[in-house]
Write a protein that holds these residues in place. Structure first.
Motif, mmCIF file in Angstrom:
data_model
loop_
_atom_site.group_PDB
_atom_site.id
_atom_site.type_symbol
_atom_site.label_atom_id
_atom_site.label_comp_id
_atom_site.label_asym_id
_atom_site.label_seq_id
_atom_site.Cartn_x
_atom_site.Cartn_y
_atom_site.Cartn_z
ATOM 1 N N VAL A 1 1.046 -1.258 -0.198
ATOM 2 C CA VAL A 1 -0.049 -0.473 0.098
ATOM 3 C C VAL A 1 0.976 1.583 0.205
ATOM 4 N N SER A 2 1.847 1.075 0.439
ATOM 5 C CA SER A 2 2.395 2.788 0.473
ATOM 6 C C SER A 2 3.679 2.323 -0.242
ATOM 7 N N THR A 3 3.102 1.750 -1.234
ATOM 8 C CA THR A 3 4.222 1.784 -2.232
ATOM 9 C C THR A 3 3.449 2.593 -3.631
ATOM 10 N N ASN A 4 1.799 3.028 -2.755
ATOM 11 C CA ASN A 4 1.261 3.731 -3.739
ATOM 12 C C ASN A 4 1.661 5.037 -4.351
ATOM 13 N N VAL A 5 1.542 5.168 -2.310
ATOM 14 C CA VAL A 5 2.167 6.612 -1.335
ATOM 15 C C VAL A 5 3.205 6.845 -2.700
ATOM 16 N N LEU A 6 4.634 5.630 -2.517
ATOM 17 C CA LEU A 6 5.417 6.379 -3.431
ATOM 18 C C LEU A 6 5.304 6.616 -4.914
ATOM 19 N N MET A 7 4.161 6.144 -5.757
ATOM 20 C CA MET A 7 3.454 6.592 -6.565
ATOM 21 C C MET A 7 3.302 8.415 -6.638
ATOM 22 N N ILE A 8 2.242 8.365 -5.560
ATOM 23 C CA ILE A 8 1.897 9.769 -5.976
ATOM 24 C C ILE A 8 2.767 10.914 -5.533
ATOM 25 N N THR A 9 4.640 10.412 -4.680
ATOM 26 C CA THR A 9 5.777 11.165 -4.544
ATOM 27 C C THR A 9 6.390 11.407 -5.895
ATOM 28 N N PHE B 1 6.972 14.274 -8.307
ATOM 29 C CA PHE B 1 8.985 14.453 -8.164
ATOM 30 C C PHE B 1 8.765 14.786 -9.973
ATOM 31 N N LEU B 2 8.225 13.539 -10.337
ATOM 32 C CA LEU B 2 7.512 13.837 -12.232
ATOM 33 C C LEU B 2 7.311 14.711 -12.256
ATOM 34 N N SER B 3 6.373 16.016 -11.466
ATOM 35 C CA SER B 3 5.784 17.250 -12.202
ATOM 36 C C SER B 3 6.610 17.867 -11.981
ATOM 37 N N TYR B 4 7.473 18.105 -11.650
ATOM 38 C CA TYR B 4 8.378 18.769 -11.291
ATOM 39 C C TYR B 4 9.334 19.322 -12.459
ATOM 40 N N GLU C 1 12.627 29.577 -12.713
ATOM 41 C CA GLU C 1 13.688 28.417 -12.599
ATOM 42 C C GLU C 1 14.644 28.028 -11.698
ATOM 43 N N LEU C 2 15.308 29.150 -10.931
ATOM 44 C CA LEU C 2 15.866 28.323 -9.539
ATOM 45 C C LEU C 2 14.543 27.833 -8.531
ATOM 46 N N ALA C 3 13.719 28.629 -8.204
ATOM 47 C CA ALA C 3 12.930 27.950 -7.939
ATOM 48 C C ALA C 3 12.164 26.894 -7.670
ATOM 49 N N LEU C 4 11.842 26.996 -9.065
ATOM 50 C CA LEU C 4 11.689 25.121 -9.642
ATOM 51 C C LEU C 4 12.624 24.178 -9.702
ATOM 52 N N THR C 5 13.832 24.376 -9.518
ATOM 53 C CA THR C 5 15.154 23.594 -8.770
ATOM 54 C C THR C 5 15.162 23.589 -7.734
ATOM 55 N N ILE C 6 14.583 24.314 -7.071
ATOM 56 C CA ILE C 6 14.933 23.669 -5.514
ATOM 57 C C ILE C 6 13.893 23.312 -5.421
ATOM 58 N N SER C 7 12.824 23.254 -5.698
ATOM 59 C CA SER C 7 11.378 22.359 -5.599
ATOM 60 C C SER C 7 11.525 21.388 -5.909
ATOM 61 N N LEU C 8 12.136 21.038 -6.919
ATOM 62 C CA LEU C 8 12.455 19.520 -7.942
ATOM 63 C C LEU C 8 13.326 18.744 -6.291
ATOM 64 N N LEU C 9 14.471 19.197 -6.016
ATOM 65 C CA LEU C 9 14.919 18.763 -5.226
ATOM 66 C C LEU C 9 14.054 18.443 -4.202
ATOM 67 N N VAL C 10 13.414 18.820 -3.892
ATOM 68 C CA VAL C 10 12.493 18.543 -2.437
ATOM 69 C C VAL C 10 12.027 17.670 -2.328
ATOM 70 N N ALA C 11 10.851 17.330 -4.291
ATOM 71 C CA ALA C 11 10.109 16.578 -3.967
ATOM 72 C C ALA C 11 10.947 15.275 -4.767
ATOM 73 N N GLY C 12 12.452 14.924 -4.506
ATOM 74 C CA GLY C 12 13.562 14.556 -4.759
ATOM 75 C C GLY C 12 13.027 13.435 -3.594
ATOM 76 N N MET C 13 13.600 14.554 -3.010
ATOM 77 C CA MET C 13 14.011 13.919 -1.047
ATOM 78 C C MET C 13 12.381 13.182 -0.667
ATOM 79 N N ASN C 14 11.073 13.602 -1.147
ATOM 80 C CA ASN C 14 9.985 13.146 -0.659
ATOM 81 C C ASN C 14 9.828 11.917 -0.973
ATOM 82 N N ALA C 15 10.125 11.637 -2.780
ATOM 83 C CA ALA C 15 10.044 9.664 -3.366
ATOM 84 C C ALA C 15 11.184 9.256 -2.389
ATOM 85 N N ALA C 16 12.483 9.861 -2.178
ATOM 86 C CA ALA C 16 13.693 8.819 -1.820
ATOM 87 C C ALA C 16 13.244 8.833 -0.463
ATOM 88 N N GLY C 17 12.417 9.555 1.007
ATOM 89 C CA GLY C 17 11.556 9.485 2.042
ATOM 90 C C GLY C 17 10.209 8.112 1.973
#
Length: 492
Positions: free
Chosen positions: A160-168, A172-175, A309-325
């Motif tokens: 079920v948590s894999t579904n949450v991985l798909m959410i995060t 990440f993909l959206s960024y 672009e800088l704001a989106l780049t930093i947000s991409l890193l945040v989203a990547g950490m969300n998926a990794a977590g």
């Protein structure tokens, strides 16, 4: 069959350790989980993509640029749609099954995505956001239940948590998509319209997947259910699973009736279960996750970094950490358990919100140090939230309700999630403007303390328990441990 010998229970698996499933043992169940999880990806993509698209929508529509209310409405109209989708999703799941509910969600979502891409004005854009929200709402109810009902109990939390991985992962993909289209004509139209692709992919793949075996049993479609189960379990365990589900489905048909929303509050144990499930969903939102995910580029700009672009780049890193977590959470949820994971997560989230409050309270235009502290706070927030309060509420809600209430309670709880999400996302910018961003994060930190107390006092540990063992927990809480809960369960 006693509770200790129920297939998937700890007693059963201790007796037959060779029948225990591991996460990577069966490619079929992983494939089923991945396809169902595309609904989670749509959920995540939608929550993430609007944060970047909004920067460019403001450039194209002057009315939006000059109105915080319109900006909040564009963001939150999808959530309003999700509220209705989640409320209807529980009924659709019970009446038509998990598979048809998924197909319906894909059609609605795809229509909304195409409408947004072609929107000539902000009115059509808002309508498209509403349709996308309807699809996301139905999917948010369906995917966790579909996965949980097909999962062996010993790895149910991880699946079920894999579904949450798909959410995060969707976030990440959206960024990535946001960054890819920053220099392409039409920018935000591509960002929003491309989300139709995973909806089409899921619709196509879902046509070839089966219905949930537990739902098939309740509809007296045993042969179809056995065919599905034979692809999940080896022969020895399959026999036990089929015998148990046959007996259980017969009991459920005898007690089954048309469940209404009001019935949830007439049964003491179901009411207790729903209050815990809905409480977790509410606290997931009110501790600020979608404030971070919807507005992270805006928050980065508020911290002093003005480049889109800088704001989106930093947000991409945040989203990547969300998926990794979330990947870490997939491992921990069936090892450490749901409760300790939620408590550890909330402790870290509280600390992160204090750091964010400190940074925004002390920020100044001539000192970018506090801007970087704010970015640190955002990063730590995601690092602590994603393994715990990200997957735990969805996992717990997929496993704490009896079969006949699973659709309707899951829908009601998801509705609570989306209503809470709407309140937070619709009010964040306005509250921050009135009270200050630092004070707003302090309020979220205070809510985090309440969430911690709630988990300590109200949430049971469901790691490794079968659906029936979880049902016993609520009967014991409702009527006391001195009651013969096994008799209650078998005679209900």
């Amino acid at each position: 069959m006693t509770m200790q010998s129920t297939p998937g229970s700890s007693g059963y698996l201790n007796l037959y350790p060779d029948r225990k499933m591991s996460f990577f043992k069966n490619p079929y169940i992983l494939g089923l989980t991945a396809v169902a999880g595309i609904g989670g990806m749509l959920f995540g993509y939608d929550t993430g993509v609007i944060s970047g698209a909004l920067l460019y929508i403001k450039d194209d529509f002057e009315e939006v640029r000059n109105s915080n209310f319109l900006q909040e409405t564009i963001v939150s109209m999808a959530i309003a749609g999700a509220i209705l989708g989640a409320a209807a999703g529980g009924w659709i799941n019970d009446a038509y099954g998990r598979k048809k509910a998924t197909l319906i969600a894909d059609v609605i979502f795809g229509s909304g995505a195409i409408g947004m891409a072609a929107a000539p004005n902000h009115y059509v854009l808002i309508l498209g956001r509403f349709l996308v929200g309807l699809g996301v709402g139905v999917a948010s109810v369906t995917a966790p239940v579909y996965i949980a009902e097909a999962s062996p109990s010993e790895i149910r939390g991880s699946l079920v948590s894999t579904n949450v991985l798909m959410i995060t992962g969707g976030q990440f993909l959206s960024y990535i998509v946001n960054l890819a289209f920053t220099r392409v004509p039409g920018t935000w139209r591509w960002m929003l319209g491309v989300s139709a692709v995973p909806a089409i992919v899921q619709f196509t793949l879902m046509l070839f997947l089966p219905e949930s075996p537990r739902w098939l049993f309740t509809k007296n479609r045993k042969n179809e259910a056995v065919d599905v189960l034979s692809k999940i379990y080896d022969f020895a365990r399959l026999e036990d699973e089929v015998d148990f589900l046959t007996a259980q489905s017969e009991q459920e048909r005898q007690r089954r009736k048309d469940i209404r929303f009001t019935d949830v509050f007439k049964s003491k144990e179901i009411k207790l279960a729903f209050l815990v499930g809905a409480g977790l969903q509410a606290f997931q939102q009110f501790t600020g996750i979608n404030t971070v995910m919807y507005y992270s580029p805006t928050i980065v700009q508020m911290a002093g970094f003005e480049s889109n672009e800088l704001a989106l780049t930093i947000s991409l890193l945040v989203a990547g950490m969300n998926a990794a977590g979330t990947i870490l959470g997939i491992y921990l949820i069936d090892h450490a358990g749901r409760k300790i994971l939620a408590l550890s997560s909330l402790g870290g989230v509280f600390t992160s919100l204090i750091i964010l409050a400190f940074a925004f309270t002390n920020q100044s235009s001539d000192n970018q140090l506090y801007g970087w502290i704010a970015v640190l706070g955002l990063t730590l927030y995601i690092a602590f939230f994603s393994p715990g309060m990200g997957p735990v509420p969805w996992t717990v809600n997929s496993e704490i309700y009896p079969e006949e209430y699973r659709g309707i309670c899951g829908g009601m709880s998801a509705t609570v999630c989306w209503v809470s999400n709407l309140i937070v996302s619709q009010s964040f910018l306005s509250i921050a403007e009135v009270l200050g961003t630092g004070s707003t994060f302090l309020i979220l930190a205070g809510i985090c303390v309440l969430a911690f107390v709630f988990v300590v006092t109200s949430v049971p540990e469901t790691k490794g328990l079968t659906f029936d063992e979880v049902e016993v927990i609520w009967k014991e809480r409702a009527w006391g441990k001195n009651q013969d809960t096994r008799n209650l369960l078998s005679s209900a």
